[in-house]
Design an enzyme around this catalytic site. Structure first.
Site, PDB file in Angstrom:
ATOM      1  N   GLU A   1       0.826  -1.205   0.000  1.00 29.49           N
ATOM      2  CA  GLU A   1       0.000   0.000   0.000  1.00 29.49           C
ATOM      3  C   GLU A   1       0.863   1.258   0.000  1.00 29.49           C
ATOM      4  O   GLU A   1       0.587   2.225  -0.724  1.00 29.49           O
ATOM      5  CB  GLU A   1      -0.913   0.021   1.228  1.00 29.49           C
TER       6      GLU A   1
ATOM      7  N   CYS B   1      -0.129   0.395   7.735  1.00 33.92           N
ATOM      8  CA  CYS B   1      -0.575   0.866   6.420  1.00 33.92           C
ATOM      9  C   CYS B   1      -1.841   1.702   6.526  1.00 33.92           C
ATOM     10  O   CYS B   1      -2.086   2.587   5.703  1.00 33.92           O
ATOM     11  CB  CYS B   1      -0.812  -0.324   5.496  1.00 33.92           C
TER      12      CYS B   1
ATOM     13  N   ALA C   1      10.904 -39.123  -3.525  1.00 37.79           N
ATOM     14  CA  ALA C   1      11.055 -39.785  -4.823  1.00 37.79           C
ATOM     15  C   ALA C   1      11.113 -41.281  -4.585  1.00 37.79           C
ATOM     16  O   ALA C   1      11.734 -41.749  -3.621  1.00 37.79           O
ATOM     17  CB  ALA C   1      12.328 -39.303  -5.517  1.00 37.79           C
TER      18      ALA C   1
ATOM     19  N   ALA D   1      15.296 -46.176  -1.851  1.00 40.36           N
ATOM     20  CA  ALA D   1      16.738 -46.421  -1.928  1.00 40.36           C
ATOM     21  C   ALA D   1      16.964 -47.882  -2.276  1.00 40.36           C
ATOM     22  O   ALA D   1      16.072 -48.728  -2.102  1.00 40.36           O
ATOM     23  CB  ALA D   1      17.431 -46.072  -0.612  1.00 40.36           C
TER      24      ALA D   1
ATOM     25  N   ARG E   1      12.411 -25.927  -3.238  1.00 40.18           N
ATOM     26  CA  ARG E   1      13.231 -25.558  -2.075  1.00 40.18           C
ATOM     27  C   ARG E   1      13.387 -24.042  -1.934  1.00 40.18           C
ATOM     28  O   ARG E   1      13.410 -23.520  -0.826  1.00 40.18           O
ATOM     29  CB  ARG E   1      14.615 -26.194  -2.193  1.00 40.18           C
TER      30      ARG E   1
ATOM     31  N   THR F   1      18.907 -39.677   8.019  1.00 49.29           N
ATOM     32  CA  THR F   1      19.063 -39.208   6.645  1.00 49.29           C
ATOM     33  C   THR F   1      20.285 -38.315   6.518  1.00 49.29           C
ATOM     34  O   THR F   1      21.033 -38.399   5.535  1.00 49.29           O
ATOM     35  CB  THR F   1      17.805 -38.435   6.198  1.00 49.29           C
TER      36      THR F   1
ATOM     37  N   LEU G   1      20.896 -29.627   1.394  1.00 45.06           N
ATOM     38  CA  LEU G   1      19.598 -29.011   1.685  1.00 45.06           C
ATOM     39  C   LEU G   1      19.505 -27.560   1.233  1.00 45.06           C
ATOM     40  O   LEU G   1      18.773 -26.767   1.820  1.00 45.06           O
ATOM     41  CB  LEU G   1      19.273 -29.102   3.190  1.00 45.06           C
TER      42      LEU G   1
ATOM     43  N   ARG H   1      19.543 -24.852  -5.591  1.00 41.89           N
ATOM     44  CA  ARG H   1      20.575 -24.565  -6.578  1.00 41.89           C
ATOM     45  C   ARG H   1      19.974 -24.366  -7.973  1.00 41.89           C
ATOM     46  O   ARG H   1      18.897 -24.862  -8.297  1.00 41.89           O
ATOM     47  CB  ARG H   1      21.593 -25.710  -6.624  1.00 41.89           C
TER      48      ARG H   1
ATOM     49  N   GLU I   1      11.909 -33.664   3.835  1.00 39.51           N
ATOM     50  CA  GLU I   1      12.652 -34.490   2.888  1.00 39.51           C
ATOM     51  C   GLU I   1      13.349 -35.654   3.574  1.00 39.51           C
ATOM     52  O   GLU I   1      14.268 -36.246   3.024  1.00 39.51           O
ATOM     53  CB  GLU I   1      13.684 -33.637   2.140  1.00 39.51           C
TER      54      GLU I   1
END
Length: 325
Positions: free
Chosen positions: A51, A83, A152, A160, A182, A194, A202, A205, A257
């Site tokens: 605003e 505002c 995945a 895995a 991400r 993990t 993490l 990129r 993740e």
């Protein structure tokens, strides 16, 4: 489409230009005699609100003009003045907003404006505005961040090749998708197991491997303190405790993740709001699945989007009847 809807849609489109941060994404359009005389959007914490930016562009043309805002104008002193004060001082005649402000500290701006003599009209294109700030709205209403569980898997449901071994499953296009995701979340969370096995960065990129401008907070959850200094260690096994700690840091969106054990813990605690599964056209034959064998049954998932990335199949869904904390 009414003229008010058109201007509000423009304000919402401006809001979508804003960064994902602890604050909501907001856009504003100042209109005088049917002509846009100023626009603005919030560029991030500590910068002028939408605003204020729109009013600055409009200058003296803001007097007796209309202001369209994607979120009800705030009425509190934070990093910047309220505002509502700027709107009143500019001489705005009518204020239109899409979504009411659900936050305890900043809500109530509409009443402040009405008391000052402004005409105020709310909830124009509210549904679309709510979607722009879905995760922030969730934190304001429940007290905890919105949680997306992303994983995945192979066609036979393995994450895995075998336990304790890092396995690349998804293709390049899916990896680009993951790094884009991400860059839009406030934090990425994994468990200590993990972290030990994968040693994940993490971070978010670009395709060339360089870091994106927007980076999430990197978080490891568990009792073993294996976390480097640049990561946040949450020494707990309780997802609710972890999420409350992240909410205190202003995190709106957490990307989960971690492995099967961490995912199962979040399911038991009823702390997952969205699921993103990426299935690659490979079979592994053995290895851990996306959930442990003793995991509780998940609630029914409403699939909201299905698409392919290269040869990978992506499903995005929301858990029905999600319970707030």
């Amino acid at each position: 489409m009414s003229i008010d809807t058109q201007f509000m849609m423009q304000a919402i489109e401006l809001a979508e230009l804003g960064p994902y941060s602890t604050n909501p994404r907001v856009g504003a359009v100042c209109v005088s005699n049917g002509v846009v005389v100023g626009t603005g959007y919030h560029h991030g914490a500590g910068t002028a609100h939408a605003e204020v930016e729109a009013l600055a562009v409009a200058g003296v043309k803001a007097a007796n003009a209309d202001l369209y805002v994607s979120l009800e104008p705030c009425s509190h002193f934070g990093r910047t003045p309220p505002c509502t004060q700027a709107i009143i001082e500019a001489g705005i005649r009518r204020v239109f907003y899409a979504q009411p402000d659900p936050s305890a500290e900043a809500g109530g701006g509409a009443e402040v404006l009405k008391a000052a003599g402004c005409e105020v009209y709310g909830e124009i294109e509210a549904e679309r505005s709510n979607l722009v700030n879905r995760e922030w709205n969730h934190r304001m209403r429940t007290g905890v961040p919105f949680v997306t569980w992303k994983f995945a898997q192979s066609l036979d449901g393995r994450v895995a090749a075998k336990s304790g071994v890092r396995t690349a499953i998804s293709g390049m296009q899916s990896q680009v998708f993951t790094h884009e995701l991400r860059s839009r979340v406030g934090a990425i969370l994994v468990g200590t197991q993990t972290f030990i096995v994968d040693q994940p960065s993490l971070n978010a990129r670009e395709i060339d491997g360089s870091l994106r401008v927007s980076q999430p907070l990197r978080v490891v959850m568990g009792m073993r303190d294996v976390t480097p200094a640049e990561f946040l260690h949450l020494a707990t096994h309780d997802p609710r405790v972890a999420l409350l700690a992240l909410a205190d840091l202003g995190i709106n969106h957490v990307l989960l993740e971690g492995g099967p054990t961490l995912a199962a813990a979040f399911i038991r605690a009823d702390c997952i709001d969205q699921v993103i599964s990426i299935t690659a056209p490979v079979t592994l034959g053995a290895g851990p699945r996306s959930l442990t064998t003793d995991s509780p049954l998940m609630r029914r998932i409403k699939i909201t989007s299905t698409f392919t990335l290269g040869s990978d199949l992506v499903h995005i869904g929301e858990l029905e009847s999600a319970v707030g904390l």
